[in-house]
Design an enzyme around this catalytic site. Structure first.
Site, PDB file in Angstrom:
ATOM      1  N   TYR A 119      20.742 -20.970  -9.380  1.00  0.00           N
ATOM      2  CA  TYR A 119      20.905 -19.625  -9.922  1.00  0.00           C
ATOM      3  C   TYR A 119      21.130 -19.478 -11.539  1.00  0.00           C
ATOM      4  O   TYR A 119      22.401 -19.049 -11.653  1.00  0.00           O
ATOM      5  CB  TYR A 119      22.451 -19.237  -9.271  1.00  0.00           C
ATOM      6  CG  TYR A 119      21.618 -17.101  -9.892  1.00  0.00           C
ATOM      7  CD1 TYR A 119      20.177 -16.458  -9.757  1.00  0.00           C
ATOM      8  CD2 TYR A 119      23.068 -16.417  -9.169  1.00  0.00           C
ATOM      9  CE1 TYR A 119      20.694 -15.338  -9.231  1.00  0.00           C
ATOM     10  CE2 TYR A 119      22.788 -15.495  -9.825  1.00  0.00           C
ATOM     11  CZ  TYR A 119      22.086 -14.581  -9.827  1.00  0.00           C
ATOM     12  OH  TYR A 119      22.170 -13.635 -10.790  1.00  0.00           O
ATOM     13  N   HIS A 124      18.674 -13.819 -16.381  1.00  0.00           N
ATOM     14  CA  HIS A 124      18.215 -13.663 -14.742  1.00  0.00           C
ATOM     15  C   HIS A 124      19.545 -12.855 -14.384  1.00  0.00           C
ATOM     16  O   HIS A 124      18.911 -12.097 -13.638  1.00  0.00           O
ATOM     17  CB  HIS A 124      17.268 -14.807 -14.442  1.00  0.00           C
ATOM     18  CG  HIS A 124      17.372 -14.398 -12.681  1.00  0.00           C
ATOM     19  ND1 HIS A 124      16.548 -13.435 -12.269  1.00  0.00           N
ATOM     20  CD2 HIS A 124      17.732 -15.248 -11.822  1.00  0.00           C
ATOM     21  CE1 HIS A 124      16.125 -13.718 -11.136  1.00  0.00           C
ATOM     22  NE2 HIS A 124      16.853 -14.277 -10.781  1.00  0.00           N
ATOM     23  N   ARG A 133      24.650  -4.508  -9.642  1.00  0.00           N
ATOM     24  CA  ARG A 133      26.428  -4.198  -9.362  1.00  0.00           C
ATOM     25  C   ARG A 133      26.320  -3.105 -10.952  1.00  0.00           C
ATOM     26  O   ARG A 133      26.657  -2.423 -10.469  1.00  0.00           O
ATOM     27  CB  ARG A 133      26.910  -5.804  -9.397  1.00  0.00           C
ATOM     28  CG  ARG A 133      26.710  -6.527  -8.298  1.00  0.00           C
ATOM     29  CD  ARG A 133      27.260  -7.737  -8.590  1.00  0.00           C
ATOM     30  NE  ARG A 133      26.845  -8.675  -9.396  1.00  0.00           N
ATOM     31  CZ  ARG A 133      25.871  -9.892  -8.533  1.00  0.00           C
ATOM     32  NH1 ARG A 133      25.351 -10.311  -8.051  1.00  0.00           N
ATOM     33  NH2 ARG A 133      25.572 -10.392  -9.539  1.00  0.00           N
ATOM     34  N   ASP A 224       9.910 -20.215  -6.026  1.00  0.00           N
ATOM     35  CA  ASP A 224      10.433 -20.015  -4.810  1.00  0.00           C
ATOM     36  C   ASP A 224      10.446 -18.341  -4.491  1.00  0.00           C
ATOM     37  O   ASP A 224      10.973 -17.748  -5.136  1.00  0.00           O
ATOM     38  CB  ASP A 224      11.694 -20.085  -5.206  1.00  0.00           C
ATOM     39  CG  ASP A 224      13.065 -19.810  -4.137  1.00  0.00           C
ATOM     40  OD1 ASP A 224      12.246 -20.486  -2.868  1.00  0.00           O
ATOM     41  OD2 ASP A 224      14.345 -20.024  -5.112  1.00  0.00           O
ATOM     42  N   TYR A 235      21.940 -10.503   2.370  1.00  0.00           N
ATOM     43  CA  TYR A 235      22.473 -11.760   1.553  1.00  0.00           C
ATOM     44  C   TYR A 235      23.725 -11.816   1.626  1.00  0.00           C
ATOM     45  O   TYR A 235      24.618 -12.234   1.853  1.00  0.00           O
ATOM     46  CB  TYR A 235      21.851 -11.558   0.140  1.00  0.00           C
ATOM     47  CG  TYR A 235      22.602 -10.584  -0.970  1.00  0.00           C
ATOM     48  CD1 TYR A 235      23.640 -10.837  -1.507  1.00  0.00           C
ATOM     49  CD2 TYR A 235      22.294  -9.320  -0.737  1.00  0.00           C
ATOM     50  CE1 TYR A 235      24.214 -10.026  -3.099  1.00  0.00           C
ATOM     51  CE2 TYR A 235      22.550  -8.221  -1.474  1.00  0.00           C
ATOM     52  CZ  TYR A 235      23.847  -8.963  -2.624  1.00  0.00           C
ATOM     53  OH  TYR A 235      24.496  -7.982  -3.761  1.00  0.00           O
TER      54      TYR A 235
END
Length: 406
Positions: A119, A124, A133, A224, A235
């Site tokens: 990540y 991104h 968030r 992906d 998650y």
């Protein structure tokens, strides 16, 4: 030149990527892409030009060839480059050694025993943090200190061209607190690069950033896939599961690290300073142009993203060093995804989640339809190439169609 190479071909004399192909009369075997053709390495080995056990070229994956080590794999690549440029070489007049790519079927180039997804794009991660968030504090506290990653599912990694069915799972409808089961309504692509390791380590051993390049055989394009609505529900607290393991696609040709050496560039400045085991010397990012196109069923493809691998905050050497610093062992053929590759401009965002900003800014297709996420019948195609000083090294493409849920 032994064989004609079209101008601007991804598979120039500077490339020589390795893959596994078959035809109607040739079983799956190793080959290298050159222009519009494939050089059959199994057939070439019958000319007794290699000084190692060439049975590795008759295998259905490249793992055994790669495991011979870079001393051998680099020499094979260099020899082929020389032979192709010498009109009097062993390849002269040997048309039976070449197959048109259009006549071949490509297969998974390696057996992927383990797969890790990182990540590592700050753009991104910031975009996702803003959406889910806090717009003012988008990055989590650990993000600039470690290359964040998770272990994915290796069994569902497939080669370009294989269609994939829309995944099903639990989601939370808007305004509800109770989950429902059904097909994902937010299937998304993730534009990534993947690197493949060519050496193994034992449990307890670590790889330094200095040693990392010795362990990386080459790179592929990597899509992906994600199901954003399933992911949002599942998650917390352990991260992606059904939202990610239904399929990931790789391009069939592995471009070696040696072919990409001319395209090294400096990466973004890393602040705060990283811990000593993540420090590195020299340019470790790569200037690789990337793009994504979406073709609705029966309609023309629309380019929706143009990005670049050079944007990555955490580089491959740091990813591999962090992955193994605790003694985690790696194997030949393991695959490591870069994480979604986004740039600073909106057209360089590497996922529909960002491009359409959670569905609030739909993208217009050439057929007049709109896309918030990927619809059934859509074909998503990713392409990548590096170009500098007259040298072009490309990856071809990774492409796949989304089919309705089973």
């Amino acid at each position: 030149m032994i064989i004609n190479i079209p101008e601007n071909s991804d598979f120039s004399i500077h490339n020589i990527p390795f893959g596994i192909f078959s035809t109607e009369d040739r079983s799956p075997r190793a080959g290298v892409a050159i222009g519009e053709h494939i050089l059959d390495l199994a057939a070439l080995s019958e000319l007794d030009v290699f000084d190692f056990n060439t049975a590795v070229f008759e295998k259905e994956v490249l793992n055994d060839f790669i495991s011979l080590g870079k001393e051998i794999t680099k020499k094979v690549r260099r020899d082929i480059q020389l032979w192709l440029q010498d009109d009097n070489s062993i390849l002269a007049g040997k048309t039976e050694l070449f197959v048109k790519q259009t006549d071949a079927q490509m297969h998974m180039p390696v057996y992927v025993n383990d797969y890790t997804d990182f990540y590592s794009s700050i753009e991104h991660a910031t975009n996702v943090g803003k959406m889910f968030r806090d717009p003012e504090n988008a990055l989590l506290p650990n993000w600039k200190h470690i290359p964040v990653g998770y272990h994915g599912r290796a069994s569902s990694i497939v080669v370009s061209g294989e269609p994939v069915h829309r995944p099903k799972g639990q989601t939370i409808p808007v305004g509800s607190e109770q989950p429902v089961f059904g097909p994902s309504q937010r299937v998304d692509f993730e534009l990534e690069m993947g690197f493949i390791t060519g050496k193994s380590t034992n449990l307890g051993e670590s790889i330094s950033t200095t040693e990392a390049n010795d362990y990386i055989f080459g790179l592929v394009l990597f899509n992906d896939w994600s199901a954003r609505d399933i992911q949002k529900w599942e998650y917390v607290p352990l991260g992606p599961f059904l939202a990610k393991n239904f399929a990931s696609h790789i391009s069939p040709w592995i471009v070696t690290l040696e072919a990409l050496a001319p395209f090294k560039v400096e990466g973004p400045n890393q602040e705060p300073k990283v811990l000593p085991y993540l420090e590195f010397e020299g340019a470790r990012n790569y200037d690789i142009n990337l793009e994504v196109g979406i073709a609705p069923e029966g309609s023309e493809e629309q380019t929706v993203c143009q990005s670049n691998f050079k944007y990555m905050y955490w580089n491959m050497a740091q990813q591999l060093a962090h992955h193994t610093v605790n003694g985690c062992n790696i194997n030949v053929g393991d695959l490591y995804g870069s994480g979604t590759i986004s740039g600073k401009d909106e057209n360089s965002y590497g996922s529909m989640l960002e491009l359409a900003w959670m569905g609030t800014k739909p993208l217009k297709m050439k057929d007049g339809t709109e896309r918030k996420f990927i619809l059934d019948g859509d074909t998503v195609t990713m392409r990548g190439h590096a170009e500098k000083d007259g040298k072009r090294v490309g990856f071809g493409e990774v492409s796949a169609k989304i089919l309705p849920a089973k």
